[in-house]
Scaffold this motif. Structure first.
Motif, PDB file in Angstrom:
ATOM      1  N   PRO A 194       1.014  -1.106   0.154  1.00  0.00           N
ATOM      2  CA  PRO A 194      -0.029  -0.028  -0.077  1.00  0.00           C
ATOM      3  C   PRO A 194       0.846   1.267  -0.019  1.00  0.00           C
ATOM      4  CG  PRO A 194      -0.766  -1.418   1.614  1.00  0.00           C
ATOM      5  CD  PRO A 194       0.640  -2.023   1.138  1.00  0.00           C
ATOM      6  N   GLN A 195       0.274   2.381  -0.843  1.00  0.00           N
ATOM      7  CA  GLN A 195       1.187   3.454  -0.966  1.00  0.00           C
ATOM      8  C   GLN A 195       0.613   4.454  -0.037  1.00  0.00           C
ATOM      9  OE1 GLN A 195       3.574   5.104  -2.699  1.00  0.00           O
ATOM     10  NE2 GLN A 195       4.157   3.101  -4.191  1.00  0.00           N
ATOM     11  N   ARG A 196       1.564   5.439   0.661  1.00  0.00           N
ATOM     12  CA  ARG A 196       1.209   6.651   1.452  1.00  0.00           C
ATOM     13  C   ARG A 196       0.644   7.386   0.600  1.00  0.00           C
ATOM     14  NH1 ARG A 196       3.965   5.040   6.831  1.00  0.00           N
ATOM     15  NH2 ARG A 196       2.569   6.733   7.337  1.00  0.00           N
ATOM     16  N   THR A 197      -0.495   8.221   1.076  1.00  0.00           N
ATOM     17  CA  THR A 197      -1.327   9.232   0.483  1.00  0.00           C
ATOM     18  C   THR A 197      -1.321  10.297   1.468  1.00  0.00           C
ATOM     19  OG1 THR A 197      -3.317   8.244   1.000  1.00  0.00           O
ATOM     20  CG2 THR A 197      -2.522   7.743  -1.122  1.00  0.00           C
ATOM     21  N   ILE A 198      -1.757  11.355   1.105  1.00  0.00           N
ATOM     22  CA  ILE A 198      -1.673  12.564   1.699  1.00  0.00           C
ATOM     23  C   ILE A 198      -3.109  12.719   2.670  1.00  0.00           C
ATOM     24  CG2 ILE A 198      -1.816  15.201   1.970  1.00  0.00           C
ATOM     25  CD1 ILE A 198       0.196  15.168  -0.502  1.00  0.00           C
ATOM     26  N   ASN A 199      -3.138  12.870   3.979  1.00  0.00           N
ATOM     27  CA  ASN A 199      -3.870  12.994   4.670  1.00  0.00           C
ATOM     28  C   ASN A 199      -4.357  14.546   4.907  1.00  0.00           C
ATOM     29  OD1 ASN A 199      -6.271  12.591   6.745  1.00  0.00           O
ATOM     30  ND2 ASN A 199      -4.647  13.085   8.315  1.00  0.00           N
ATOM     31  N   ARG A 200      -3.530  15.261   5.403  1.00  0.00           N
ATOM     32  CA  ARG A 200      -3.834  16.770   5.265  1.00  0.00           C
ATOM     33  C   ARG A 200      -2.553  17.610   5.093  1.00  0.00           C
ATOM     34  NH1 ARG A 200      -3.870  19.033  11.397  1.00  0.00           N
ATOM     35  NH2 ARG A 200      -2.529  17.401  12.533  1.00  0.00           N
ATOM     36  N   VAL A 201      -2.637  18.905   4.622  1.00  0.00           N
ATOM     37  CA  VAL A 201      -1.525  19.702   4.459  1.00  0.00           C
ATOM     38  C   VAL A 201      -1.473  20.874   5.273  1.00  0.00           C
ATOM     39  CG1 VAL A 201      -0.240  21.102   2.732  1.00  0.00           C
ATOM     40  CG2 VAL A 201      -1.068  19.003   2.119  1.00  0.00           C
TER      41      VAL A 201
END
Length: 277
Positions: free
Chosen positions: A2-9
């Motif tokens: 599983p690839q890491r994705t952005i939760n929040r910036v």
């Protein structure tokens, strides 16, 4: 995997600390970045924006990691440590029960550019003895792929073909810290499954899972096992990996404890001169 994705910036915001030092700050004392608390970026070519430095002040309940990109800092503390770090060096401070220290700037032709990270201590370590360590750039291993470079300050970092371990092996929350440089058009894929993974972009633009993160912004990433970083025009990034404590956080100025009563005690100890004993 599983690839890491952005939760929040989170965008950093202008702030000021010490003797009028201008900084760019990201913080969350509510546990949203656990075990991390705050990241300050100090960067200026104007000496009057940082020359006052950070005169003697106390800390309790945290670790600090200061990393210099260029310029330098001189550290002194009540334990008798007196040392300076320059470009590519770092200093780590385990404040434990208490430490009183100062950090004063040293400049080079480009002024000063440095970072200070606050890492929360677990409750069991809040009142442990204070310690300090310098880490020179020569101690930090590099992981290099085509068009990219990772400098490991602490923790374990791996690509499909290489793995390195940073020299800082006593970071709270099993933290890992790395500085990544990407050339334009480069991609770096890392195997990193730490529950907390943050990417602070301080130069250029970074792409993660199709989303662009601009400079002076911190991306908090969702769970996964691999992280792919790329940049169309080049970027520099600090990566922060760690394991949350999951404990209450009480914060006041330079003190971070678990309960308000412990903060009150820290203030009393500082006022009566017993904080750092």
């Amino acid at each position: 995997m599983p690839q890491r994705t952005i939760n929040r910036v989170i965008a950093s915001h202008p702030s000021q600390d010490g003797d009028g030092v201008k900084i760019s700050r990201v913080h969350d004392f509510g546990g949203g970045l656990d075990p991390f608390l705050m990241l300050d970026e100090l960067g200026s070519e104007q000496p009057d924006e940082y020359i006052g430095g950070f005169p003697p002040h106390p800390h309790r309940g945290i670790q600090t990691l200061t990393y210099v990109v260029h310029g330098g800092l001189m550290h002194e503390d009540h334990l008798g440590h007196s040392s300076s770090i320059g470009s590519g060096d770092a200093q780590w401070m385990h404040t434990g029960r208490g430490i009183i220290h100062s950090e004063m700037p040293l400049t080079d032709h480009a002024g000063l550019h440095a970072f200070q990270l606050w890492i929360n201590l677990a409750a069991r370590d809040k009142l442990s003895p204070a310690t300090y360590r310098d880490i020179k750039r020569e101690e930090m291993p590099h992981l290099e792929e085509e068009g990219s470079e990772l400098i490991a300050l602490g923790g374990h970092w791996a690509s499909a073909t290489q793995a390195v371990d940073g020299p800082l092996d006593a970071l709270a929350g099993q933290a890992g810290i790395a500085h990544v440089r990407l050339e334009g058009g480069a991609t770096l894929t890392l195997e990193q499954d730490a529950p907390t993974l943050l990417a602070y972009v301080f130069e250029g633009e970074l792409q993660i899972a199709g989303q662009t993160v601009s400079a002076q912004r911190l991306a908090s990433l969702n769970a996964g096992e691999t992280l792919t970083l790329s940049s169309h025009s080049g970027a520099q990034v600090l990566l922060l990996a760690g394991h949350p404590h999951g404990e209450p956080i009480a914060h006041y100025g330079p003190f971070v404890m678990n309960q308000r009563e412990e903060l009150d005690q820290a203030l009393r100890d500082y006022r009566d001169g017993t904080l750092a004993q």
